[in-house]
Design a protein around this motif. Structure first.
Motif, PDB file in Angstrom:
ATOM      1  N   ARG A   1       0.749  -1.315   0.050  1.00  7.92           N
ATOM      2  CA  ARG A   1      -0.059   0.192   0.068  1.00  7.92           C
ATOM      3  C   ARG A   1       0.717   1.353  -0.111  1.00  7.92           C
ATOM      4  NH1 ARG A   1      -5.078   0.034   1.036  1.00  7.92           N
ATOM      5  NH2 ARG A   1      -5.225  -1.912   1.901  1.00  7.92           N
ATOM      6  N   ASN A   2       0.288   2.109  -0.712  1.00  7.26           N
ATOM      7  CA  ASN A   2       1.141   3.483  -0.937  1.00  7.26           C
ATOM      8  C   ASN A   2       2.534   3.328  -1.728  1.00  7.26           C
ATOM      9  OD1 ASN A   2      -0.786   4.796   1.141  1.00  7.26           O
ATOM     10  ND2 ASN A   2       0.376   6.250   0.616  1.00  7.26           N
TER      11      ASN A   2
ATOM     12  N   PHE B   1       3.317   3.877  -7.112  1.00 12.55           N
ATOM     13  CA  PHE B   1       2.614   5.025  -6.715  1.00 12.55           C
ATOM     14  C   PHE B   1       3.240   6.330  -6.507  1.00 12.55           C
ATOM     15  CE2 PHE B   1      -0.090   1.146  -5.166  1.00 12.55           C
ATOM     16  CZ  PHE B   1      -0.856   1.119  -6.280  1.00 12.55           C
TER      17      PHE B   1
ATOM     18  N   ASP C   1       3.603  12.607  -6.523  1.00  8.66           N
ATOM     19  CA  ASP C   1       4.191  13.850  -6.752  1.00  8.66           C
ATOM     20  C   ASP C   1       4.779  13.817  -8.084  1.00  8.66           C
ATOM     21  OD1 ASP C   1       5.352  16.462  -5.553  1.00  8.66           O
ATOM     22  OD2 ASP C   1       6.972  15.625  -6.814  1.00  8.66           O
TER      23      ASP C   1
ATOM     24  N   SER D   1       8.272  14.248  -8.954  1.00 11.40           N
ATOM     25  CA  SER D   1       8.925  12.891  -8.868  1.00 11.40           C
ATOM     26  C   SER D   1       8.643  11.659  -9.773  1.00 11.40           C
ATOM     27  CB  SER D   1       8.450  12.386  -7.563  1.00 11.40           C
ATOM     28  OG  SER D   1       8.937  13.033  -6.449  1.00 11.40           O
TER      29      SER D   1
ATOM     30  N   ARG E   1       2.683   1.274   9.506  1.00  8.89           N
ATOM     31  CA  ARG E   1       3.653   2.035   8.831  1.00  8.89           C
ATOM     32  C   ARG E   1       4.477   2.524   9.524  1.00  8.89           C
ATOM     33  NH1 ARG E   1       1.732   4.498   4.116  1.00  8.89           N
ATOM     34  NH2 ARG E   1       0.399   3.194   2.909  1.00  8.89           N
TER      35      ARG E   1
ATOM     36  N   LYS F   1       6.303  11.790   0.999  1.00  9.65           N
ATOM     37  CA  LYS F   1       5.529  12.086  -0.260  1.00  9.65           C
ATOM     38  C   LYS F   1       6.399  12.159  -1.561  1.00  9.65           C
ATOM     39  CE  LYS F   1       1.835  14.442  -2.501  1.00  9.65           C
ATOM     40  NZ  LYS F   1       1.015  13.656  -3.039  1.00  9.65           N
ATOM     41  N   LEU F   2       7.380  13.007  -1.425  1.00  6.62           N
ATOM     42  CA  LEU F   2       8.430  13.306  -2.314  1.00  6.62           C
ATOM     43  C   LEU F   2       8.926  12.215  -2.977  1.00  6.62           C
ATOM     44  CD1 LEU F   2       9.028  15.998  -3.765  1.00  6.62           C
ATOM     45  CD2 LEU F   2      11.128  16.105  -2.162  1.00  6.62           C
ATOM     46  N   PHE F   3       9.499  11.198  -1.862  1.00  2.00           N
ATOM     47  CA  PHE F   3      10.083   9.860  -2.541  1.00  2.00           C
ATOM     48  C   PHE F   3       9.270   8.896  -2.579  1.00  2.00           C
ATOM     49  CE2 PHE F   3      13.540  12.589  -1.040  1.00  2.00           C
ATOM     50  CZ  PHE F   3      14.444  12.320  -2.041  1.00  2.00           C
ATOM     51  N   SER F   4       7.736   9.004  -2.454  1.00  2.00           N
ATOM     52  CA  SER F   4       7.040   7.921  -2.397  1.00  2.00           C
ATOM     53  C   SER F   4       7.235   6.793  -1.385  1.00  2.00           C
ATOM     54  CB  SER F   4       6.675   7.362  -3.963  1.00  2.00           C
ATOM     55  OG  SER F   4       6.458   8.371  -4.720  1.00  2.00           O
TER      56      SER F   4
ATOM     57  N   GLU G   1       6.708   4.596   1.654  1.00  2.00           N
ATOM     58  CA  GLU G   1       5.592   4.104   2.224  1.00  2.00           C
ATOM     59  C   GLU G   1       5.588   3.963   3.730  1.00  2.00           C
ATOM     60  OE1 GLU G   1       6.857  -0.106   0.249  1.00  2.00           O
ATOM     61  OE2 GLU G   1       5.535  -0.355   1.988  1.00  2.00           O
TER      62      GLU G   1
ATOM     63  N   ASN H   1       3.282   9.638   4.264  1.00  4.35           N
ATOM     64  CA  ASN H   1       2.629   9.527   3.241  1.00  4.35           C
ATOM     65  C   ASN H   1       1.219   9.180   3.500  1.00  4.35           C
ATOM     66  OD1 ASN H   1       2.363   9.391   0.586  1.00  4.35           O
ATOM     67  ND2 ASN H   1       4.143   8.025   0.041  1.00  4.35           N
ATOM     68  N   LEU H   2       0.942   8.081   4.360  1.00  2.27           N
ATOM     69  CA  LEU H   2      -0.301   7.865   4.798  1.00  2.27           C
ATOM     70  C   LEU H   2      -1.151   9.146   5.377  1.00  2.27           C
ATOM     71  CD1 LEU H   2      -1.844   5.262   5.216  1.00  2.27           C
ATOM     72  CD2 LEU H   2      -1.305   5.274   7.632  1.00  2.27           C
TER      73      LEU H   2
ATOM     74  N   ASP I   1      -2.358  11.444   2.607  1.00  2.00           N
ATOM     75  CA  ASP I   1      -3.679  10.802   1.922  1.00  2.00           C
ATOM     76  C   ASP I   1      -4.773  10.952   2.838  1.00  2.00           C
ATOM     77  OD1 ASP I   1      -2.228  10.115  -0.323  1.00  2.00           O
ATOM     78  OD2 ASP I   1      -2.130   7.914  -0.047  1.00  2.00           O
TER      79      ASP I   1
END
Lengths: 509, 333
Positions: A202-203, A228, A231, A234, B93, B278-281, B283, B287-288, B291
């Motif tokens: 997830r994510n 996913f 950004d 990115s 997470r 968030k920038l580097f995706s 997990e 990031n959670l 969202d």
């Protein structure tokens, strides 16, 4: 051999250095599968319940794993999916559907008519959590005879079969779902689509494997990894560095820059998503001259060229050229002189402007705030002084549901089914929680069309509504968005007008 | 013992206060989760049914009471957008974020200490000015901007590191915990360790650089003060080299103010992971959190914020205990 503190630390540091510099390349070396940098997360696997079921941006992932009752072509037309045949009886009191033979679930079990009926009944259950339940509940009393299903029409809805290729119109496996339950299904989902879920973080990513028993054409790639990467910058870096083979929904200026590179190519087509300005039936919008002047004073092509690098299609109604009720004869051309005349008739002008607030998001859609800034600038020239209020998209939904939006509010509206009921219908029909203009005339015009049995008459009815909306400027359509897709050379992408990027639409060569 | 009980009570009161504030503020914030999931043809009945399904038809105090009684029993509710248990989601997470923040802290301490030592040993020379200049630059550029710079430089121009995710999708470690880095080390699974470190390195460095500058500044100042004290002068008189004096005598006493600072900054570091993840995706929890906020997922936001509060309190407690252990004057009350 004796280990000193110094030698242990030294070895550890060297190992770390090698790990950090050498192994990334090793780790990046994957099989010849496809890697996609996707723009949104996948919140949930069940495509029929919860908020994600009505999120258009993740339908492409769902459509890679699950089959819809009826499939959709790239141009929004429909074709057989798990249903090979469908239709109404002559008196519209029953529907008939034929289920495809030979389709299998990812666990090897056959797809049966019982699966289809169970999926439809579950979708229509008021307690089942399907957001489109109001559509699915319009048929019931299902009967199965071989591969054929018949059902009673409890309330006639001419768009029923279109919904079968739209949001929540997916067939799920009855026996498996009942065995594992909703939580188990989230953990290990199976569908009947061209790809099956191999691994999901997830994510982070989802890894798909080709479904060997798929009834349609085998997909080109055996494995597809969807990362996913929410950004946009990115995502650009992902595809530019070669860590992903394809990405989408990036800024247009980046799209132009990347497609110039030898190793990359770009695909862009207009999709079923429009930018528009809602008009609320409050002062000063109750003055038709103000509304009409607002529309006439916007040079849409200029905005598209200057702000969106030319990627966009100016529109005058809520129908795009791909929709069935599109009428090219309905146009509202840029005419600032006429806008000034209309405003003057109501006592307004550059020295005595009409004032109101316009709401917009900032960064939710490409250049949304900048577009409104440009529009406000164009309005100012003719005698309209609008104050911009920026809000989050969540606030927009809240205000719209409560019918308390500002006199003008920028928003986007998707309609991948291409039917006028899901564009003009829900947008302009007062009782809909999504409509903003609540005039009785619209209610009277649209009301009878919901159940209109004659398709030609229904479509003509919506064209008449669109003409009326344009004449009276009850909403201001701005543009149809273009979806940018960048991919490495050597791939071809069959871009969908729905905007759904499926794994099977990406091919070699 | 009395102090420990007092500390525990204070912690509980703080957590309750955080829970109340978060619950109320989230409900006052703009954005209705039900409005975001309304289908086009939803009637008033449909909207009411949806609202009732998520328990949002009750008063705010009633909702708070239900939520709090659940939390006490370990039930943090169900995520609206992910339709999963909030407790499992958040705790699932947490390891990723803790490992990222931990690596960032290690990098920051290594960098900061190195800079402080260089600045102290070469004080009033060009090297100290260079360290100050470097620190100023590190401080003036926020972590997310460092992230962007690293993505472009080390991800695109010289593609040395992966720029998204926590682990390569082709690796499939079947581990017992989500502390993948620690578990891979325990299992001696160095292929996974290297992959995890390569994914974590850029976001961790982005988080570490501003913190390293703070550490360097404070530690350098402390060292400069300590280097003039009698026992240091005595050590020099005994013939020890400057570097030996610094490491053997000065550093232990100079490190105390830095330790407090690191503790406080670590909590900010965890907060900073939100944008960098968030920038580097990546997990992790950050990031959670993004969202959850975008989707107005009220139970999930509450769970995440409450966990952040617990982390902050726990970090402060650890710092206090460590400080007491290192400073004999505080050891006995």
């Amino acid at each position: 051999m004796t280990l000193s503190r110094r030698s242990v630390l030294g070895t550890g540091a060297a190992g770390l250095a090698v790990g950090l510099t050498g192994l990334p390349r090793l780790a990046a070396a994957q099989d010849d599968g496809l890697t996609i940098a996707y723009n949104v997360n996948l919140p949930s696997f069940d495509p029929t319940v919860g908020p994600s079921a009505v999120n258009p941006t993740i339908q492409g992932i769902y459509q890679s794993i699950f089959d819809q009752f009826i499939a959709q072509n790239a141009d929004l037309s429909f074709r057989p999916g798990l249903l090979t045949d469908w239709g109404w009886t002559d008196d519209n009191t029953k529907v008939q559907m034929t289920v495809r033979e030979g389709a299998t679930w990812h666990n090897g079990d056959p797809v049966t008519p019982e699966d289809v009926v169970w999926s439809l009944e579950r979708a229509g259950d008021p307690e089942g959590g399907n957001p489109i339940q109001f559509v699915w509940a319009k048929i019931g009393n299902f009967q199965i005879d071989g591969q054929t299903i018949t059902a009673d029409v409890l309330e006639y809805d001419p768009t029923l079969f279109k919904w079968m290729g739209f949001l929540t119109g997916y067939v799920l496996p009855k026996a498996y779902f009942e065995e594992v339950g909703p939580e188990g299904f989230e953990e290990a989902p199976i569908g009947s689509g061209p790809y099956m879920v191999d691994r999901f973080e997830r994510n982070a990513f989802i890894r798909l494997k080709a479904h060997p028993g798929y009834w349609g054409d085998a997909p080109d790639f055996e494995t597809v990894t969807i990362k996913f990467v929410t950004d946009a910058s990115s995502r650009v870096a992902e595809v530019e560095s070669g860590q992903s083979d394809l990405t989408l929904e990036i800024p247009y200026e980046e799209f132009d820059r990347l497609r110039e590179q030898d190793a990359l190519e770009g695909t862009s087509i207009p999709v079923s998503d429009i930018g528009m300005i809602f008009i609320n039936d409050v002062e000063p919008m109750n003055d038709p001259n103000v509304r009409k002047a607002m529309h006439l004073a916007i040079d849409k092509q200029l905005i598209i060229d200057r702000l969106l690098s030319g990627y966009g299609v100016p529109i005058s109604t809520l129908q795009t050229p791909e929709y069935v009720a599109y009428d090219p004869s309905i146009t509202v051309d840029y005419d600032p002189d006429r806008a000034m005349e209309l405003l003057a008739e109501s006592g307004y002008g550059p020295d005595n402007p009409v004032t109101f607030t316009i709401q917009t998001t900032r960064g939710f859609k490409p250049k949304d705030y900048e577009m409104i800034q440009a529009i406000v600038g164009l309005w100012r020239r003719v005698g309209i002084e609008a104050e911009i209020e920026v809000y989050e998209i969540a606030k927009h939904y809240e205000l719209r549901a409560a019918d308390t939006l500002a006199p003008a509010a920028f928003y986007n509206w998707g309609n991948s089914v291409g039917d006028p009921s899901t564009s003009t219908g829900f947008t302009m029909f007062g009782p809909s929680p999504h409509s903003v203009w609540d005039g009785q005339e619209m209610i009277d015009m649209i009301g009878p069309l919901w159940g209109e049995a004659y398709e030609e008459k229904r479509i003509e009815g919506y064209k008449a509504v669109d003409r009326k909306v344009a004449e009276d400027a009850l909403v201001i359509p701005i543009l149809q968005y273009v979806q940018p897709i960048v991919h490495r050379a050597g791939l071809t992408v069959e871009a969908q007008a729905s905007g759904a990027l499926t794994a099977q639409a990406i091919k070699r060569g | 013992m009395q102090n420990a009980i007092l500390r525990l009570l204070t912690t509980l009161v703080t957590l309750f206060g955080v829970a109340v504030v978060v619950f109320v503020v989230i409900r006052l914030a703009p954005g209705d989760p039900i409005a975001m999931m309304l289908p086009p043809g939803a009637s008033e009945d449909d909207i009411a049914r949806l609202r009732a399904n998520y328990g949002l038809d009750r008063s705010v105090p009633a909702q708070f009471g239900i939520w709090l009684s659940g939390v006490v029993q370990g039930d943090f509710g169900t995520s609206i957008s992910l339709r999963q248990d909030v407790g499992s989601l958040v705790l699932g997470r947490l390891p990723a974020t803790l490992e990222l923040a931990g690596l960032a802290l290690i990098l920051a301490i290594l960098l900061g200490t190195t800079l402080a030592v260089i600045g102290t040993l070469r004080r009033q020379r060009m090297a100290e000015s260079a360290v100050d200049l470097w620190n100023g630059m590190m401080l003036s550029i926020p972590d997310f901007l460092w992230g962007l710079i690293f993505i472009v430089l080390l991800g695109v121009v010289v593609p040395l590191f992966p720029i998204s995710g926590r682990i390569d999708p082709s690796l499939n470690p079947d581990y017992a915990t989500n502390f993948l880095l620690l578990e891979s080390l325990v299992r001696l699974d160095f292929r996974v360790t290297a992959d995890l470190l390569s994914h974590m390195f850029l976001p961790a460095l982005a988080l570490a650089l501003p913190l390293s500058a703070v550490i360097a500044q404070v530690l350098k100042q402390s060292l400069k003060e300590v280097m003039h004290l009698d026992y240091v002068v005595l050590a020099r008189a005994k013939g020890f080299t400057e570097i030996t004096v610094l490491f053997r005598e000065a550093l232990r006493n100079a490190v105390l103010p830095t330790l407090t600072l690191v503790g406080v900054q670590f909590t900010f570091l965890i907060g900073g992971t939100v944008i960098v993840e968030k920038l580097f995706s990546y997990e992790g929890l950050g990031n959670l959190a993004i969202d959850a906020v975008i989707n107005r997922d009220l139970p999930l936001i509450q769970g995440i914020v409450l966990l952040f509060a617990v982390l902050f309190i726990a970090t402060n407690l650890i710092v206090d205990l460590t400080y007491a252990a290192l400073n004999p004057r505080l050891r006995h009350g």
